[in-house]
Design a protein around this motif. Structure first.
Motif, PDB file in Angstrom:
ATOM      1  N   ALA A 223      55.028  17.655  -9.753  1.00 18.60           N
ATOM      2  CA  ALA A 223      54.828  16.604 -10.757  1.00 18.60           C
ATOM      3  C   ALA A 223      53.711  17.009 -11.710  1.00 18.60           C
ATOM      4  O   ALA A 223      52.811  17.755 -11.327  1.00 18.60           O
ATOM      5  CB  ALA A 223      54.454  15.285 -10.070  1.00 18.60           C
ATOM      6  N   ALA A 224      53.789  16.516 -12.943  1.00 24.65           N
ATOM      7  CA  ALA A 224      52.709  16.713 -13.921  1.00 24.65           C
ATOM      8  C   ALA A 224      52.882  15.701 -15.047  1.00 24.65           C
ATOM      9  O   ALA A 224      53.938  15.652 -15.672  1.00 24.65           O
ATOM     10  CB  ALA A 224      52.723  18.127 -14.491  1.00 24.65           C
ATOM     11  N   VAL A 225      51.865  14.898 -15.248  1.00 27.12           N
ATOM     12  CA  VAL A 225      51.882  13.913 -16.333  1.00 27.12           C
ATOM     13  C   VAL A 225      50.568  14.026 -17.115  1.00 27.12           C
ATOM     14  O   VAL A 225      49.506  13.751 -16.576  1.00 27.12           O
ATOM     15  CB  VAL A 225      52.036  12.464 -15.792  1.00 27.12           C
ATOM     16  N   PRO A 226      50.648  14.477 -18.384  1.00 30.61           N
ATOM     17  CA  PRO A 226      49.428  14.562 -19.193  1.00 30.61           C
ATOM     18  C   PRO A 226      49.134  13.247 -19.919  1.00 30.61           C
ATOM     19  O   PRO A 226      50.057  12.529 -20.310  1.00 30.61           O
ATOM     20  CB  PRO A 226      49.745  15.677 -20.196  1.00 30.61           C
ATOM     21  N   MET A 227      47.853  12.982 -20.091  1.00 26.88           N
ATOM     22  CA  MET A 227      47.418  11.708 -20.669  1.00 26.88           C
ATOM     23  C   MET A 227      46.200  11.943 -21.551  1.00 26.88           C
ATOM     24  O   MET A 227      45.389  12.816 -21.275  1.00 26.88           O
ATOM     25  CB  MET A 227      47.070  10.776 -19.514  1.00 26.88           C
ATOM     26  N   ARG A 228      46.116  11.168 -22.615  1.00 26.96           N
ATOM     27  CA  ARG A 228      44.889  11.175 -23.416  1.00 26.96           C
ATOM     28  C   ARG A 228      44.194   9.835 -23.225  1.00 26.96           C
ATOM     29  O   ARG A 228      44.831   8.782 -23.335  1.00 26.96           O
ATOM     30  CB  ARG A 228      45.244  11.354 -24.887  1.00 26.96           C
ATOM     31  N   LYS A 229      42.900   9.885 -22.917  1.00 28.89           N
ATOM     32  CA  LYS A 229      42.155   8.649 -22.740  1.00 28.89           C
ATOM     33  C   LYS A 229      42.000   7.970 -24.093  1.00 28.89           C
ATOM     34  O   LYS A 229      41.635   8.618 -25.068  1.00 28.89           O
ATOM     35  CB  LYS A 229      40.767   8.934 -22.171  1.00 28.89           C
ATOM     36  N   GLN A 230      42.279   6.692 -24.146  1.00 28.87           N
ATOM     37  CA  GLN A 230      42.126   5.964 -25.407  1.00 28.87           C
ATOM     38  C   GLN A 230      40.923   5.039 -25.393  1.00 28.87           C
ATOM     39  O   GLN A 230      40.352   4.741 -26.426  1.00 28.87           O
ATOM     40  CB  GLN A 230      43.377   5.131 -25.683  1.00 28.87           C
ATOM     41  N   TYR A 231      40.613   4.533 -24.219  1.00 33.82           N
ATOM     42  CA  TYR A 231      39.473   3.633 -24.094  1.00 33.82           C
ATOM     43  C   TYR A 231      38.619   4.151 -22.952  1.00 33.82           C
ATOM     44  O   TYR A 231      39.099   4.244 -21.824  1.00 33.82           O
ATOM     45  CB  TYR A 231      39.947   2.206 -23.818  1.00 33.82           C
ATOM     46  N   ILE A 232      37.398   4.534 -23.279  1.00 31.94           N
ATOM     47  CA  ILE A 232      36.542   5.157 -22.268  1.00 31.94           C
ATOM     48  C   ILE A 232      35.295   4.302 -22.072  1.00 31.94           C
ATOM     49  O   ILE A 232      34.646   3.913 -23.043  1.00 31.94           O
ATOM     50  CB  ILE A 232      36.148   6.590 -22.693  1.00 31.94           C
TER      51      ILE A 232
END
Lengths: 349, 84
Positions: A223-232
């Motif tokens: 499995a591999a799911v990339p994500m960009r943080k939008q609210y940190i």
């Protein structure tokens, strides 16, 4: 009623607080599993970990001893819990406890409890302190870093590092320092909480991306799911994010898994510089708190971990829904003091 | 210049780059300019068209459109086409 095979799965990381553990999200994934019917047991360290009180997810919770008390004490406690619950699989979710569980894996297997964790050498070589060698060995770009045991060394870093730079703890915490004075302050702040060494890391300017996934231990990507943080948050935690389509990140993940034969879940923290090059900042040897996003977009990693732990064949996930967002929220539960008393006094609820 | 093929644009002016997860909101003028880029219009055609509706000198308009296109390029929304 369901015809699915019932499994008892124990999960740690129930601290769904401002800097959340992944346990609650992992439990949600397990509840949605299509290949078994999960009876989930919570393993907690403190009485106020919110997951303990989420009875729809956790059928029962037990306190377990802190890793510092040693593996023998932990094993004894798990033996007791196992005698009551008959655990099939344990999914540990904290960096700091993983070593204990890895050391106990054979003992636990003898009891009939399965795990699916990185091997000790994999766990060690990806430690922040060893990251430069890791990058060199596997041909992965990593920012220059150095482990310090004495704050006095900060003033002799000018040949190797320019400011700003990152000051990081062995397991947790990271701050951007713009001056040696700031770096010294952060050194003491982090070391008083998490001990030594402190890692000094080159600051890479760019956008941060994260990918969570699962390796089968034979070099394959399950499995591999990339994500960009939008609210940190101010602790650097993602309380909002979006899945992205980036073949370069998937390729980098595949390369990481193939090179290391990584076994178990992971989260890669990556920085993309303005030239489009990816730097590997950290490898977390566990699922991230945002793991439910992966479940929600079609890759139920917690379910796959359980099946791999039980030696069941697991087909690699081939896709996920892209541009899907998660937004995290906090939720106040109102409960009777009797519940708190029960877990505080007897260590189970 | 052309809009990158993976960029999703809604009628309301919401742009999404699925490769980076970045999203942007354009005002009506931004939407109009992006539509002209999409239609393959030249800078001259764009300035002519916009100047019919707004009291602005052609030189200022040209500069503003170039600035805007530069910003869009920087954010990875526009890229050079073969004709550039």
């Amino acid at each position: 009623m369901t015809n699915l095979k019932p499994l008892t799965i124990a999960v740690t990381g129930l601290n769904a607080i401002d800097s959340p553990g992944p346990g609650v999200a992992v439990a949600r994934g397990l509840k949605e599993a299509k290949s078994f019917d999960a009876n989930i047991i919570g393993l907690s360290y403190e009485s106020l970990e919110p997951g303990i009180y989420l009875h729809d997810l956790f059928a029962k919770s037990y306190q377990i001893p802190y890793p510092t008390t040693g593996t023998e004490t932990l094993l004894e406690r798990i033996k007791y819990i196992h005698s009551v619950e008959n655990i099939d699989v344990i999914i540990p979710n904290f960096d700091a406890e993983l070593y204990s569980f890895m050391k106990l894996e054979k003992e636990l297997n003898k009891l009939g409890i399965k795990l699916f964790l990185p091997e000790i050498n994999q766990f060690e070589e990806r430690q922040k302190i060893n990251l430069p060698k890791f990058g060199k060995d596997y041909n992965i770009k990593v920012p220059h870093s150095k482990a310090l045991y004495d704050a006095g060394e900060i003033y002799s870093l000018h040949d190797e590092f320019s400011y700003p730079l990152l000051v990081k703890g062995k397991y947790y915490d990271a701050y951007v320092a713009h001056t040696p004075q700031q770096a010294t302050t952060f050194f003491h702040k982090i070391s008083s909480k998490w001990g030594l060494p402190i890692i000094i890391q080159q600051f890479v300017k760019g956008n941060e991306y994260n990918v969570t996934g699962l390796g089968d231990g034979k070099g394959n990507m399950i499995a591999a799911v990339p994500m960009r943080k939008q609210y940190i948050t101010d602790k650097g935690k993602a309380w909002g994010g979006i899945t992205i389509t980036d073949e370069n990140i998937i390729e980098l993940t595949r390369h990481f898994l193939k090179s290391t034969s990584w076994r178990g879940p992971f989260e890669l923290e990556l920085m993309k510089d303005p030239e489009g090059d990816y730097y590997l900042l950290e490898i977390n040897p566990r699922m991230p708190a945002w793991i439910y996003l992966a479940v929600g977009v079609g890759q139920n990693i917690p379910e796959a971990i359980v099946n791999l732990a039980l030696d069941q064949a697991v087909e690699p996930f081939e896709s996920y829904q892209t541009s899907k967002m998660f937004i995290r929220y906090s939720w106040d539960m109102v409960l009777d003091i009797a519940e708190f008393q029960q877990i505080s006094t007897f260590g189970e609820l | 210049m052309r809009i990158k093929s993976n960029i999703a644009i809604s009628d309301s002016g919401f742009l999404l780059n699925p490769a980076t997860g970045e999203s942007f909101s354009l005002n009506p003028m931004g939407v109009a300019i992006l539509k002209m880029v999409k239609d393959g219009k030249s800078l001259e055609e764009m300035t002519q068209e916009i100047s019919q509706d707004f009291d602005v000198s052609l030189s200022i308009l040209e500069r503003d459109i170039e600035d805007f296109k530069g910003t869009l390029t920087q954010y990875g929304i526009l890229e050079n086409s073969k004709n550039d």
